[in-house]
Design an enzyme around this catalytic site. Structure first.
Site, short mmCIF file in Angstrom:
data_model
loop_
_atom_site.label_atom_id
_atom_site.label_comp_id
_atom_site.label_asym_id
_atom_site.label_seq_id
_atom_site.Cartn_x
_atom_site.Cartn_y
_atom_site.Cartn_z
N GLN A 284 54.82 28.62 56.92
CA GLN A 284 55.57 28.46 55.75
C GLN A 284 56.05 30.06 55.31
O GLN A 284 57.03 30.09 54.53
CB GLN A 284 55.16 27.93 54.47
CG GLN A 284 54.68 26.29 54.66
CD GLN A 284 53.94 25.90 53.61
OE1 GLN A 284 52.62 25.34 53.81
NE2 GLN A 284 54.44 26.11 52.07
N ARG B 49 48.09 30.81 37.81
CA ARG B 49 49.30 29.66 37.45
C ARG B 49 48.48 28.46 36.90
O ARG B 49 49.48 27.70 36.18
CB ARG B 49 49.81 29.31 38.87
CG ARG B 49 50.98 28.18 38.63
CD ARG B 49 52.29 28.75 39.53
NE ARG B 49 53.24 28.19 38.93
CZ ARG B 49 54.59 28.31 39.48
NH1 ARG B 49 54.93 29.22 39.90
NH2 ARG B 49 55.54 27.48 39.07
N GLU C 109 57.28 20.69 43.94
CA GLU C 109 55.87 20.44 43.37
C GLU C 109 56.03 19.69 41.98
O GLU C 109 55.01 19.07 42.02
CB GLU C 109 55.50 22.02 43.14
CG GLU C 109 55.13 22.78 44.19
CD GLU C 109 54.79 24.22 43.82
OE1 GLU C 109 53.98 24.95 44.29
OE2 GLU C 109 55.76 24.89 43.18
N ALA D 255 56.43 27.28 46.00
CA ALA D 255 56.79 27.40 44.71
C ALA D 255 58.10 26.84 44.16
O ALA D 255 58.92 26.97 43.41
CB ALA D 255 57.08 28.93 44.27
N ARG E 259 50.49 22.53 47.16
CA ARG E 259 51.33 21.98 46.42
C ARG E 259 51.20 22.02 44.96
O ARG E 259 50.17 21.37 44.24
CB ARG E 259 51.74 20.50 46.84
CG ARG E 259 53.11 19.93 46.42
CD ARG E 259 53.32 18.57 47.01
NE ARG E 259 54.65 18.22 46.69
CZ ARG E 259 55.10 17.17 47.62
NH1 ARG E 259 54.43 16.40 48.24
NH2 ARG E 259 56.42 16.53 47.15
N PHE F 53 52.49 21.85 52.82
CA PHE F 53 51.93 21.76 51.54
C PHE F 53 51.36 22.96 50.86
O PHE F 53 50.49 22.63 50.02
CB PHE F 53 50.96 20.51 51.20
CG PHE F 53 51.46 19.18 52.16
CD1 PHE F 53 52.80 18.43 51.55
CD2 PHE F 53 50.79 18.66 53.23
CE1 PHE F 53 53.20 17.50 52.28
CE2 PHE F 53 51.46 17.61 54.02
CZ PHE F 53 52.81 16.99 53.38
N GLU G 106 50.81 28.73 54.26
CA GLU G 106 51.43 30.01 53.65
C GLU G 106 50.66 31.00 54.27
O GLU G 106 51.14 31.87 54.71
CB GLU G 106 51.30 29.99 52.29
CG GLU G 106 52.00 31.10 51.66
CD GLU G 106 52.23 31.01 50.02
OE1 GLU G 106 52.39 31.85 49.44
OE2 GLU G 106 52.18 29.83 49.56
N THR H 117 55.75 33.38 40.38
CA THR H 117 55.16 34.24 39.44
C THR H 117 54.82 35.70 39.95
O THR H 117 54.90 36.56 39.21
CB THR H 117 53.82 33.67 38.75
OG1 THR H 117 52.79 33.68 39.74
CG2 THR H 117 54.14 32.44 37.95
N PHE I 65 50.25 24.87 43.31
CA PHE I 65 49.67 26.19 43.36
C PHE I 65 48.69 26.34 41.95
O PHE I 65 48.86 27.41 41.23
CB PHE I 65 50.85 27.11 43.49
CG PHE I 65 50.24 28.44 43.84
CD1 PHE I 65 50.32 28.54 45.40
CD2 PHE I 65 50.28 29.32 43.11
CE1 PHE I 65 49.82 29.94 46.00
CE2 PHE I 65 49.97 30.81 43.44
CZ PHE I 65 49.49 30.92 44.93
#
Length: 771
Positions: free
Chosen positions: A207, A320, A723, A521, A352, A238, A242, A452, A354
């Site tokens: 991702q 988060r 998300e 995100a 998903r 998902f 990442e 963020t 986060f």
């Protein structure tokens, strides 16, 4: 009246996923489907067999002697840095350096002529450890004085002490929220081909191509321009793709350069689940003061997370969780703190939501507890605490909620799902006694959209218009089944007013669009759609200037119509017009860019505007529970979700449906379990239960709030969808709670830990019966 022509496949229309037919026919090409060049080698990781220990000796001679093996890789073979930490803390080695910190940590790599040979040889190593104490549980880590993997965060607003001092009622409790494996259909995989001048090209199921690029360069000791990462599609991500692909891409690249041959690494499902991070599980403590109407006066919460042996993304994930610990509710006085705990487990990572879902869980449990304590419908408690007008619109992180549509979303679903009448029917059914008990719940979601980490809120795109009128589109987002490429292509088609089938979608590559942000995100369409629109608008503006000069017309008389261009009183087909522009040497290529405006975040102060806007939704679930076995069925689910002015309603609805079911799996059946030797035992489909087709509610009504239009100037006024729907599934455990609570006249909250497996439901039922 003559009907005006329109383009086929523009924005705000239902269009199928560009690869849907390829998915179902097997024509879609994934990384493992790429034809392997002659001489391709295969890699396999050798994993630690203890959860914590010093490496005393490592005998790899039996591995090297195995059939088909060309060599092994250890930390000594890394030409650059033995580290793939995404945060730059240098705490995540590719291969263990003298010490292993979780069961399943990579210790070495095997390079062989075939995948089977590499896998068999990996088990022949003789590694001796001096075993050390370990912890796998977040509470045990706290009790043992384990450190945080990164600095905690505190969010505070108001005067918490005075709020508790004046509060009439009080609830203090803790709850456990389990983790979750990504269980993507396509596992981790990387395929590296070496080039000249120490260059390497890597096909990665990721991702975040730019991060993989930088990590591979970091490991090889070369600049980023020597590494190209390609991604056509993933079979699911998902969040699990990442940061986790860094390891596999790095191993493949190091081996490719060392042996001068292409190298592929594709772990089997067991090794994938053991060696890669998951959703963080949390131990949440909360202290709440509220009045007799159920309205909250003060909240204090501590969010401790099992983070694993290194930082990975645990800092921003636990941050988060605090950002979403309010969910849809205004807390007059609030203090929230995170505790990202180190444990001797694989480092947990993005998933998903986060961290947001874990925060939302806490908010909904608080509402549920207050409802049972006061004998009220928890929905009425929720509505009493919704963000409202002036004085009740400031979040714990000091962002004002200015786009609030909670009352309308929840009100419409409450009516369309016939919630009030069905709740009375459920209570009447339960009043008859019996083994089967029913429950119903309606829960909302408010979810902030943006990274963020402010610098990630940027994107690039590349658009070429060829001289036959066909269009080539490349952008920095990645396709993992969610339909991002289709949406972005629709934006380009709409901008140029051409049919969607004129736009060719190409795979993501760092060689075309640099410095990409992760497709995460929920911001893929927001960022990449705007970047692609910017590129297409540049080309359109050049074409308008060209036409104005060529035809001696004011620019406002040059209008892009469906597949044609209106030049005063003359219409030219798109392809003819583009050929003219090419012959006149008009530049028909553009690099687009976008950065989200108006967002900022001061972590040290715990204040800012981290989110560009909010997405909202609500869901209602009805369940039937067998109180003698704990087994249950989700009978009906109704959803109303806000995606703004949808770019593609069909794709968005699919995302809502899929997000709900995946969230339901996290909350009810998907359980991670480590044994007393630190081994993950739920590491295959036989021991880890994801939802299947038969788990989908028999009646599943999903609708989009078609009236919603994003107040912010996002891409065509749409809203993110990836998300937020995941958290809609919280209505399911809440409904289970009501069914169990009926055993004691709804006077006590069952306080189900999550996932609410049949075993936990049964134990809660027995606890209420005996109490």
């Amino acid at each position: 009246m003559t009907e005006q022509p329109t383009i086929r496949g523009g924005v705000h229309t239902d269009e199928r996923h560009d690869s849907a037919h390829k998915h179902v026919t097997g024509q879609a090409v994934y990384t493992d489907d790429i034809l392997e060049p002659h001489g391709t080698l295969h890699a396999c990781l050798g994993l630690s067999t203890v959860p914590h220990g010093k490496i005393i000796s490592m005998d790899l001679a039996p591995v090297l002697a195995a059939p088909g093996v060309l060599g092994v890789l250890t930390k000594e073979d890394i030409p650059g840095h033995n580290d793939v930490s995404p945060t730059g803390l240098n705490d995540e080695p590719i291969f263990a350096d003298g010490e292993v910190q979780f069961h399943g940590q990579p210790v070495f790599g095997v390079i062989a002529e075939t995948r089977e040979a590499a896998r068999r040889a990996a088990h022949l190593a003789k590694v001796e450890y001096d075993e050390l104490p370990f912890v796998t549980d977040v509470r045990a880590a706290m009790d043992a004085g384990y450190p945080h993997v990164t600095a905690p965060l505190k969010l505070e607003r108001g005067d918490v002490k005075s709020g508790f001092d004046t509060g009439k009622n009080r609830i203090t409790n803790t709850m456990r929220v389990g983790g979750q494996d990504h269980f993507y259909l396509e596992g981790q995989i990387a395929f590296a081909i070496p080039g000249e001048d120490r260059d390497v090209t890597v096909w990665s199921s990721t991702q975040h191509p730019s991060e993989v690029q930088h990590m591979v360069a970091h490991v090889l000791g070369v600049p980023s321009n020597a590494v190209t990462i390609n991604v056509r599609r993933m079979g699911g991500g998902f969040g699990g793709k990442e940061t986790q692909p860094n390891l596999f891409a790095a191993v493949a690249a190091v081996a490719a350069q060392k042996f001068g041959r292409p190298v592929k690494i594709r772990p089997d499902r067991d090794d994938d689940m053991v060696a890669t991070g998951k959703r963080h599980d949390f131990l949440i403590s909360y202290d709440v003061a509220y009045d007799d109407d159920g309205r909250i006066q003060a909240v204090e919460g501590e969010f401790a997370a099992r983070c694993g042996f290194s930082s990975d993304l645990s800092g921003p994930v636990t941050d988060r969780a605090l950002f979403h610990a309010d969910n849809a509710y205004f807390y007059p006085h609030v203090r929230l703190t995170s505790r990202p705990m180190k444990t001797n487990t694989v480092s947990n990572t993005a998933f998903r939501g986060f961290g947001g879902p874990q925060g939302v869980v806490a908010a909904e449990r608080i509402m549920e507890e207050i409802g049972y304590a006061l004998g009220k419908d928890p929905l009425d408690v929720r509505k009493a605490n919704f963000y409202g007008g002036e004085g009740r619109d400031l979040t714990p992180y000091h962002q004002q909620v200015t786009d609030n549509i909670l009352d309308r979303i929840v009100g419409e679903l409450e009516e369309s799902a016939d919630y009030r009448a069905r709740r009375e029917a459920v209570k009447a059914f339960n009043a008859q006694g019996g083994v089967i008990r029913k429950g119903i719940a309606l829960t909302p979601v408010k979810f902030g959209i943006s990274f963020t980490a402010t610098h990630y809120n940027q994107a690039g795109a590349l658009v070429h218009v060829y001289n036959d009128g066909s269009v080539h589109l490349n952008h920095g987002g990645t396709e993992m089944g969610q339909g991002l490429n289709t949406k972005v292509a629709q934006v380009v088609a709409d901008t140029l007013q051409i049919d969607l089938d004129h736009v060719k979608i190409t795979g993501t590559t760092t060689g075309k669009v640099p410095n990409t942000s992760a497709t995460a995100a929920s911001s893929g369409s927001d960022l990449n759609g705007m970047a692609a629109a910017n590129a297409a608008e540049q080309i359109r503006d050049r074409l308008i200037k060209f036409a104005a000069e060529k035809y001696s017309l004011p620019e406002d008389q040059i209008v892009f119509e469906p597949n044609t261009v209106l030049l005063g009183n003359e219409r030219k087909p798109w392809a003819v017009f583009i050929k003219e522009a090419y012959m006149a040497r008009v530049h028909l290529s553009a690099a687009g860019f976008y950065k989200t405006p108006g967002i900022h975040w001061d972590r040290a102060a715990g204040k800012g505007r981290p989110f560009y806007y909010y997405a909202y939704g609500a869901a209602c679930a009805e369940v039937s529970v067998d109180t003698l076995t704990g087994e249950y069925v989700v009978d009906r689910v109704d959803v109303l979700h806000d995606v703004g002015k949808s770019l593609n309603p069909a794709l968005d609805k699919g995302q809502v449906e899929g997000g709900f079911i995946q969230g339901m799996g996290w909350l009810t059946t998907e359980e991670l379990w480590w044994d007393d030797k630190g081994r993950l035992r739920t590491h295959a489909p036989s021991t880890y239960k994801i939802p299947v087709a038969s788990d989908v509610p028999e009646e599943f009504n999903v609708n989009l709030a078609s009236w919603s239009v994003n107040a912010e100037p996002t891409i065509r006024r749409s809203k993110a969808v990836g998300e937020p729907p995941f958290m809609l599934a919280l209505c399911v455990p809440e409904a289970l709670s009501m069914a169990v609570a009926s055993l004691k006249g709804y006077r006590e909250c069952p306080r189900l830990d999550l996932p609410a497996t049949p075993e936990r439901v049964l134990l809660a039922a027995e606890r209420l019966r005996q109490g």
